[in-house]
Write a protein that holds these residues in place. Structure first.
Motif: not given
Length: 311
Positions: A162, A278, A280-281, A298, A301-305, A307-308
């Motif tokens: 990630d 990362r 997402s962070m 950005k 991050a929006a796309k991966d969010r 998953k977490f």
DNA sequence: CACCACGGCCTGATCCTTGC
DNA sequence: GCAAGGATCAGGCCGTGGTG
């Protein structure tokens, strides 16, 4: 007739081993084959420059190649069975700059690109929009702005799990000096007409371009991308982003899942200050990133969010 | 022949990177 | 940090091949 390159060829032929510019010159002096019209204060630099240019410009057509940095040999040695095998592998000199602005660059109508500002679509959707339109053409990047066209870039992101690879853009590596010295997560390539090969998986040669860029910038062998299906850069989305002058460019974002063994090192890399990030962070100093990377971080991050979310 | 454009070639500077 | 390597650039020289 008795140019530096002729002399280098003569000397190398006689010595049958890789040599540096300095020793080629010394041997030429010894053999007294330097014509009077060749002189200078730093002849080894001149010879080095001639050889470098010849290899750089003529590539496979050049009669010279490098066995290691500063050591030159003749291509004709390659087919000689008596020539030691350890000198038969070509050492690719690291480019100082990439020629991003080739005369046959692909261009797209700025009006078309503008429809993608602040949004992103898939490659297939993009292909559909191109279908039957005459928005695409080929021209020199210098012409684009005044003719109402935009450049098309591939923006390749290296991913591991990630995280994505971030680095600082050196001053030298990009002629779009507006982005120099900022951090980035992408490796840029300008799409050109000749990126389309017989083996291209997409009609524009996007993946070929990305592979070429990644292997050049990360010092990888092109073979890295040839076998396992999962190690090919995947086209993520197509969008339009403005450079610092406000001119819109079309940007095709690709993600490359790097293999286990891949670790960026500054030793043979002209990557400054590499590190994994990362999305997402996102870090606090997002302003340190060049604008395209900032936007794409950005987006990732929006796309991966999702998953977490459980965490 | 004089003149000129052109391209190839060379010098030396400069900039950046890498190895020691 | 420093020397050396790699790449690029401006500037200049010179032979060649028209052209009037």
């Amino acid at each position: 007739m008795d140019s530096y390159l002729d002399i280098a060829r003569t000397v190398l032929r006689a010595h049958r081993r890789p040599m540096g510019a300095r020793s080629i010159l010394a041997a030429a002096y010894k053999a007294n084959i330097l014509p009077a019209h060749i002189y200078g204060k730093t002849q080894q630099k001149t010879l080095q420059a001639r050889l470098s240019e010849d290899i750089l410009h003529d590539r496979e057509a050049s009669i010279f190649y490098r066995t290691e940095p500063g050591q030159f040999a003749l291509k004709e040695f390659l087919s000689d069975p008596d020539f030691p095998a350890k000198w038969k592998t070509e050492f690719p000199a690291r480019r100082r700059t990439r020629d991003l602005k080739r005369p046959d660059s692909l261009a797209i109508r700025t009006t078309m690109a503008a429809s993608l500002e602040n949004t992103a679509i898939s490659m297939s959707e993009f292909s559909e929009r191109l279908e039957g339109s005459d928005a695409l053409t080929v021209m020199h990047p210098k012409e684009m702005a005044k003719r109402g066209y935009s450049a098309i870039w591939t923006f390749s992101v290296v991913r591991r799990d990630d995280q994505v690879l971030a680095y600082r853009i050196g001053r030298y590596r990009d002629d779009r000096d507006t982005f120099a010295n900022r951090r980035s997560i992408g490796f840029l390539g300008a799409l050109a007409a000749d990126d389309v090969s017989l083996f291209s998986t997409d009609s524009l040669g996007v993946q070929d371009c990305a592979v070429a860029v990644l292997s050049q910038d990360l010092d990888l062998s092109v073979a890295t991308f040839e076998h396992p299906e999962e190690q090919v850069p995947k086209i993520e989305c197509v969008t339009a982003l403005a450079d610092l002058q406000g001119h819109l460019d079309l940007v095709i974002v690709l993600l490359w899942d790097s293999p286990e063994w891949f670790e960026p090192t500054t030793r043979r890399l002209s990557l400054n200050d590499p590190g994994w990030l990362r999305p997402s962070m996102p870090p606090n100093d997002m302003d340190d990133f060049e604008p395209w990377s900032a936007r794409i971080i950005k987006w990732l991050a929006a796309k991966d969010r999702p998953k977490f979310v459980h965490g």
